[in-house]
Design a protein around this motif. Structure first.
Motif, PDB file in Angstrom:
ATOM      1  N   VAL A   9       0.853  -1.197   0.000  1.00 28.17           N
ATOM      2  CA  VAL A   9       0.000   0.000   0.000  1.00 28.17           C
ATOM      3  C   VAL A   9       0.887   1.246   0.000  1.00 28.17           C
ATOM      4  CG1 VAL A   9      -1.665   1.313   1.371  1.00 28.17           C
ATOM      5  CG2 VAL A   9      -1.948  -1.147   1.085  1.00 28.17           C
ATOM      6  N   SER A  10       2.015   1.186   0.726  1.00 30.90           N
ATOM      7  CA  SER A  10       2.922   2.342   0.770  1.00 30.90           C
ATOM      8  C   SER A  10       3.444   2.691  -0.616  1.00 30.90           C
ATOM      9  CB  SER A  10       4.116   2.066   1.692  1.00 30.90           C
ATOM     10  OG  SER A  10       3.655   1.720   2.957  1.00 30.90           O
ATOM     11  N   VAL A  11       3.776   1.675  -1.414  1.00 30.28           N
ATOM     12  CA  VAL A  11       4.293   1.948  -2.768  1.00 30.28           C
ATOM     13  C   VAL A  11       3.214   2.643  -3.604  1.00 30.28           C
ATOM     14  CG1 VAL A  11       5.213   0.962  -4.899  1.00 30.28           C
ATOM     15  CG2 VAL A  11       5.939   0.041  -2.693  1.00 30.28           C
ATOM     16  N   PHE A  12       1.965   2.155  -3.514  1.00 33.08           N
ATOM     17  CA  PHE A  12       0.873   2.791  -4.271  1.00 33.08           C
ATOM     18  C   PHE A  12       0.642   4.232  -3.795  1.00 33.08           C
ATOM     19  CE2 PHE A  12      -0.618  -1.529  -5.538  1.00 33.08           C
ATOM     20  CZ  PHE A  12      -0.746  -1.288  -6.897  1.00 33.08           C
ATOM     21  N   VAL A  13       0.652   4.421  -2.472  1.00 35.96           N
ATOM     22  CA  VAL A  13       0.372   5.761  -1.924  1.00 35.96           C
ATOM     23  C   VAL A  13       1.516   6.721  -2.251  1.00 35.96           C
ATOM     24  CG1 VAL A  13       0.071   7.062   0.223  1.00 35.96           C
ATOM     25  CG2 VAL A  13      -1.148   4.909  -0.109  1.00 35.96           C
ATOM     26  N   LEU A  14       2.749   6.195  -2.168  1.00 36.85           N
ATOM     27  CA  LEU A  14       3.916   7.054  -2.408  1.00 36.85           C
ATOM     28  C   LEU A  14       4.055   7.494  -3.869  1.00 36.85           C
ATOM     29  CD1 LEU A  14       6.928   5.697  -0.327  1.00 36.85           C
ATOM     30  CD2 LEU A  14       5.973   8.009  -0.302  1.00 36.85           C
ATOM     31  N   SER A  15       3.526   6.680  -4.788  1.00 33.78           N
ATOM     32  CA  SER A  15       3.760   6.959  -6.217  1.00 33.78           C
ATOM     33  C   SER A  15       3.325   8.364  -6.641  1.00 33.78           C
ATOM     34  CB  SER A  15       3.086   5.899  -7.083  1.00 33.78           C
ATOM     35  OG  SER A  15       3.730   4.667  -6.892  1.00 33.78           O
ATOM     36  N   PRO A  16       2.064   8.773  -6.388  1.00 36.34           N
ATOM     37  CA  PRO A  16       1.690  10.143  -6.784  1.00 36.34           C
ATOM     38  C   PRO A  16       2.454  11.208  -6.005  1.00 36.34           C
ATOM     39  CG  PRO A  16      -0.107   9.079  -5.575  1.00 36.34           C
ATOM     40  CD  PRO A  16       0.913   8.025  -5.842  1.00 36.34           C
ATOM     41  N   VAL A  17       2.811  10.899  -4.749  1.00 35.39           N
ATOM     42  CA  VAL A  17       3.575  11.866  -3.941  1.00 35.39           C
ATOM     43  C   VAL A  17       4.954  12.083  -4.571  1.00 35.39           C
ATOM     44  CG1 VAL A  17       4.574  12.308  -1.656  1.00 35.39           C
ATOM     45  CG2 VAL A  17       2.352  11.158  -1.846  1.00 35.39           C
ATOM     46  N   VAL A  18       5.586  10.961  -4.934  1.00 37.49           N
ATOM     47  CA  VAL A  18       6.918  11.036  -5.555  1.00 37.49           C
ATOM     48  C   VAL A  18       6.830  11.767  -6.899  1.00 37.49           C
ATOM     49  CG1 VAL A  18       8.681   9.598  -6.696  1.00 37.49           C
ATOM     50  CG2 VAL A  18       7.906   9.045  -4.386  1.00 37.49           C
ATOM     51  N   ALA A  19       5.805  11.450  -7.690  1.00 34.59           N
ATOM     52  CA  ALA A  19       5.668  12.110  -9.001  1.00 34.59           C
ATOM     53  C   ALA A  19       5.525  13.625  -8.818  1.00 34.59           C
ATOM     54  CB  ALA A  19       4.454  11.553  -9.749  1.00 34.59           C
ATOM     55  N   ALA A  20       4.685  14.029  -7.871  1.00 31.91           N
ATOM     56  CA  ALA A  20       4.479  15.467  -7.651  1.00 31.91           C
ATOM     57  C   ALA A  20       5.772  16.117  -7.158  1.00 31.91           C
ATOM     58  CB  ALA A  20       3.352  15.682  -6.632  1.00 31.91           C
ATOM     59  N   ALA A  21       6.448  15.447  -6.223  1.00 28.52           N
ATOM     60  CA  ALA A  21       7.701  16.014  -5.689  1.00 28.52           C
ATOM     61  C   ALA A  21       8.747  16.160  -6.787  1.00 28.52           C
ATOM     62  CB  ALA A  21       8.229  15.130  -4.565  1.00 28.52           C
ATOM     63  N   ALA A 190       2.204  -2.324  -8.758  1.00 22.92           N
ATOM     64  CA  ALA A 190       2.762  -1.222  -7.952  1.00 22.92           C
ATOM     65  C   ALA A 190       4.100  -0.769  -8.533  1.00 22.92           C
ATOM     66  CB  ALA A 190       2.937  -1.673  -6.501  1.00 22.92           C
ATOM     67  N   PHE A 191       4.921  -1.704  -8.968  1.00 20.28           N
ATOM     68  CA  PHE A 191       6.225  -1.358  -9.530  1.00 20.28           C
ATOM     69  C   PHE A 191       6.053  -0.569 -10.827  1.00 20.28           C
ATOM     70  CE2 PHE A 191      10.562  -3.170 -11.081  1.00 20.28           C
ATOM     71  CZ  PHE A 191      11.153  -1.933 -10.866  1.00 20.28           C
ATOM     72  N   ALA A 192       5.117  -1.011 -11.682  1.00 20.93           N
ATOM     73  CA  ALA A 192       4.887  -0.283 -12.938  1.00 20.93           C
ATOM     74  C   ALA A 192       4.413   1.144 -12.655  1.00 20.93           C
ATOM     75  CB  ALA A 192       3.865  -1.036 -13.791  1.00 20.93           C
ATOM     76  N   VAL A 193       3.508   1.279 -11.685  1.00 20.05           N
ATOM     77  CA  VAL A 193       2.987   2.608 -11.343  1.00 20.05           C
ATOM     78  C   VAL A 193       4.107   3.494 -10.787  1.00 20.05           C
ATOM     79  CG1 VAL A 193       1.452   3.831  -9.719  1.00 20.05           C
ATOM     80  CG2 VAL A 193       0.614   1.829 -10.966  1.00 20.05           C
ATOM     81  N   PHE A 194       4.933   2.934  -9.898  1.00 17.06           N
ATOM     82  CA  PHE A 194       6.028   3.716  -9.310  1.00 17.06           C
ATOM     83  C   PHE A 194       7.057   4.108 -10.373  1.00 17.06           C
ATOM     84  CE2 PHE A 194       9.871   4.715  -7.029  1.00 17.06           C
ATOM     85  CZ  PHE A 194       9.409   5.423  -5.929  1.00 17.06           C
ATOM     86  N   ALA A 200       8.423   9.605 -15.528  1.00 17.89           N
ATOM     87  CA  ALA A 200       7.729  10.607 -16.356  1.00 17.89           C
ATOM     88  C   ALA A 200       8.205  12.035 -16.027  1.00 17.89           C
ATOM     89  CB  ALA A 200       6.216  10.477 -16.206  1.00 17.89           C
ATOM     90  N   PRO A 201       8.274  12.433 -14.747  1.00 24.65           N
ATOM     91  CA  PRO A 201       8.770  13.782 -14.466  1.00 24.65           C
ATOM     92  C   PRO A 201      10.226  13.977 -14.919  1.00 24.65           C
ATOM     93  CG  PRO A 201       7.713  12.855 -12.511  1.00 24.65           C
ATOM     94  CD  PRO A 201       7.846  11.751 -13.508  1.00 24.65           C
ATOM     95  N   ARG A 202      11.028  12.914 -14.781  1.00 27.13           N
ATOM     96  CA  ARG A 202      12.430  13.056 -15.189  1.00 27.13           C
ATOM     97  C   ARG A 202      12.548  13.160 -16.719  1.00 27.13           C
ATOM     98  NH1 ARG A 202      17.057  13.200 -12.519  1.00 27.13           N
ATOM     99  NH2 ARG A 202      18.953  12.845 -13.700  1.00 27.13           N
ATOM    100  N   ALA A 203      11.700  12.425 -17.426  1.00 26.24           N
ATOM    101  CA  ALA A 203      11.719  12.541 -18.890  1.00 26.24           C
ATOM    102  C   ALA A 203      11.389  13.974 -19.302  1.00 26.24           C
ATOM    103  CB  ALA A 203      10.713  11.567 -19.502  1.00 26.24           C
ATOM    104  N   LEU A 204      10.418  14.572 -18.622  1.00 28.91           N
ATOM    105  CA  LEU A 204      10.052  15.958 -18.948  1.00 28.91           C
ATOM    106  C   LEU A 204      11.207  16.909 -18.633  1.00 28.91           C
ATOM    107  CD1 LEU A 204       7.758  17.678 -20.007  1.00 28.91           C
ATOM    108  CD2 LEU A 204       6.947  17.961 -17.652  1.00 28.91           C
ATOM    109  N   ALA A 205      11.850  16.693 -17.476  1.00 36.92           N
ATOM    110  CA  ALA A 205      12.990  17.546 -17.093  1.00 36.92           C
ATOM    111  C   ALA A 205      14.126  17.397 -18.105  1.00 36.92           C
ATOM    112  CB  ALA A 205      13.465  17.186 -15.688  1.00 36.92           C
ATOM    113  N   ASN A 206      14.428  16.158 -18.527  1.00 38.78           N
ATOM    114  CA  ASN A 206      15.495  15.937 -19.518  1.00 38.78           C
ATOM    115  C   ASN A 206      15.132  16.599 -20.846  1.00 38.78           C
ATOM    116  OD1 ASN A 206      16.811  14.415 -17.626  1.00 38.78           O
ATOM    117  ND2 ASN A 206      16.624  12.468 -18.699  1.00 38.78           N
TER     118      ASN A 206
END
Ligand code: NDP
Length: 229
Positions: A9-21, A190-194, A200-206
């Motif tokens: 559950v932590s991996v699922f919950v953390l995924s959007p948090v990590v993406a936003a951060a 969960a791994f695919a989502v994470f 995705a954010p790193r691809a945009l930054a690159n």
């Protein structure tokens, strides 16, 4: 709830948090490395320390019981932890990045090793292998851009670079979507989502970095998804 369920559950919950951060704080390694993130470690040692836990923990957790998924996991992490670090010519990275990556890999390797079972789909294996080949080819193109000792950047060309700035990340994402399909487990999903949340954010930054650095950067090239994004 069991410990495994809490971790999942932590991996699922953390995924959007990590993406936003990561949209606001670009992870400080590679072209985005900067001061203020503590001591650094050579890239080769960093990648080995970061990725080897995935390989070991997956097997210790019992992943070897499912031969096809285990073979694909070992293909990916055997390459990433023990071959890629000796082929790539990247710059040093902060130990903090290595520690964060290794921590995720410990949890993720454990969850996937525990969850993986006898049921698997060839279609997932095929998607995984297409992703692996895409990632491998794209990374190989980047390796060819530098001579030993060089640390500069040039515009990569050929293969999927015709359409996107980060085909290595696209391949990685396809791989783990294939893994989710192959294993049919929540841990795989969960791994695919994470992975999407991370890359995705790193691809945009690159992509933005390439556009800002090279005035002649191909205009039609997208960040991660050909023709779309
Ligand atoms: P990058 O594409 O940023 O860099 C890959 C290598 O190529 C680095 O050694 C980099 O050097 C070098 N390089 C990059 N662009 C250029 C260029 N234009 N000219 C010359 N050299 C270049 O990938 P990452 O380092 O972020 O990731 C490496 C691998 O790990 C990828 O295959 C990626 O998919 C995978 N990965 C997977 C993650 C996951 O969540 N599953 C997370 C992160 C990575 P330098 O380091 O000096 O920039």
């Amino acid at each position: 709830m069991t410990v495994d369920q809490v971790l999942l559950v932590s991996v699922f919950v953390l995924s959007p948090v990590v993406a936003a951060a990561l949209v606001f704080i670009v992870a400080p390694y590679g072209r985005h490395v900067r001061a203020g993130w503590g001591p650094m470690i050579p890239a080769r040692a960093g990648w080995i320390l970061m990725e080897l836990p995935s390989l070991v923990v997956f097997l210790v957790a019992g992943g070897w019981r499912a031969p096809v998924p285990a073979a694909l996991w070992c293909l990916h992490y055997g390459h990433r932890a023990l071959i890629y670090p000796f082929r790539a010519r990247g710059r040093p990275m902060p130990i903090a990045i290595v520690a964060m990556g290794a921590s995720f890999n410990l949890v993720n390797g454990w969850l996937n090793g525990r969850a993986v079972g006898d049921v698997w789909l060839w279609a997932g294996a095929a998607v995984f292998l297409v992703g692996f080949a895409t990632n491998f080819h794209a990374d190989t193109v980047l390796m060819g851009l530098r001579r030993p000792g060089q640390q500069g950047y040039t515009i990569p060309e050929g293969g999927l670079y015709r359409w996107v700035s980060c085909p290595n990340y696209l391949g990685e994402l396809v791989e783990w979507c294939g893994w989710a399909l192959l294993t049919g487990t929540w841990a795989g999903l969960a791994f695919a989502v994470f992975t999407a949340a991370n890359l995705a954010p790193r691809a945009l930054a690159n992509h933005r970095w390439y556009q800002a650095t090279f005035p002649d950067y191909p205009r039609a090239r997208r960040a991660l998804i050909p023709w779309l994004w």
